[in-house]
Motif scaffolding. Sequence first.
Motif: not given
Length: 308
Positions: A107-113
């Motif tokens: 569900e995370l959209k921030n790929e770096k995070l």
Amino acid sequence: MNHKQKQKRGWAEAIRKDWILYLMILPGMLYFLIFKYGPMFGLITAFQDYNPMVGVLKSSFVGLKHFRRLWSDPKFLQIFANTLRLAVYNIILYFPLPILLALLLNELKNEKLKGIIQSVVYLPHFVSWVVVAGICFTLFSSQSGALTGVLSGIFGRDVSVLSEPNSFAPLITFQVIWKETGWGTIIFLAALAGVDVQLYEAARIDGANRRQQMWHITLPALKGVIITLLILRMGSFLNNGFEQIFLMLNSMNREVGEVFDTYVYQMAIKNGRVSYGTAVGLFKSAVCLILVLITDKIAKKAGEEGVF
């Protein structure tokens, strides 16, 4: 040219055409042949009074003697109960966590995070059980443990996690959760990477929120993988891990902590009863095989493909 000759010729042509691919799988095949199938020859000692002076082939055959001795051993039920307790804890408490973590990471959209979190949760897998046991001794030592005083204050009495029998199974399960949950997400994240994004777009157009998308798209995409892994997990259902258990055992918790893996070591290596230890290990493996077949059959009756 008969059918068998045609089949051999087809194999020869396939190997000649894709010899590089067959060469790539050779190390894996050698690993399984040497370390998995090769040791199966030693299973014959479970039906012998093995004598290392004469070898496997010349040791006397005794049939099911060692199995009968195991089933009549007063410790058998205790060891079986200890092993089963830890196995059930792992299935109920550990098995769902990699699935849940994979869903949250997806569900995370921030790929770096997302990449940073994945790296952090993968790291404990590479820590040896010796180090994990050392960390537990540092945290829960009755003399100078960093968390011992905190727990004693919470419960209002002296708490010794490492020596209390009731704490053994939860501690072992917590170690497995901390060490392996992150690593277990890899296969689920790989499965989720193959989900068609158009399904999510269509669901959003129809007014589905994130929770509904997860329930109706993401989880069904993982169902086949979850069932397959559960079936395979039954193959190691009674394998609690020798190294982890052995490092955490002591005279205070041995009664609830002794499992088949440590019992085999105790009998075969320390006491020199190789045939008896082999019989114990073979019995455990046979139970796991039966559990795999039963779980696979149940999965097929439920409409899933199963493994076999």
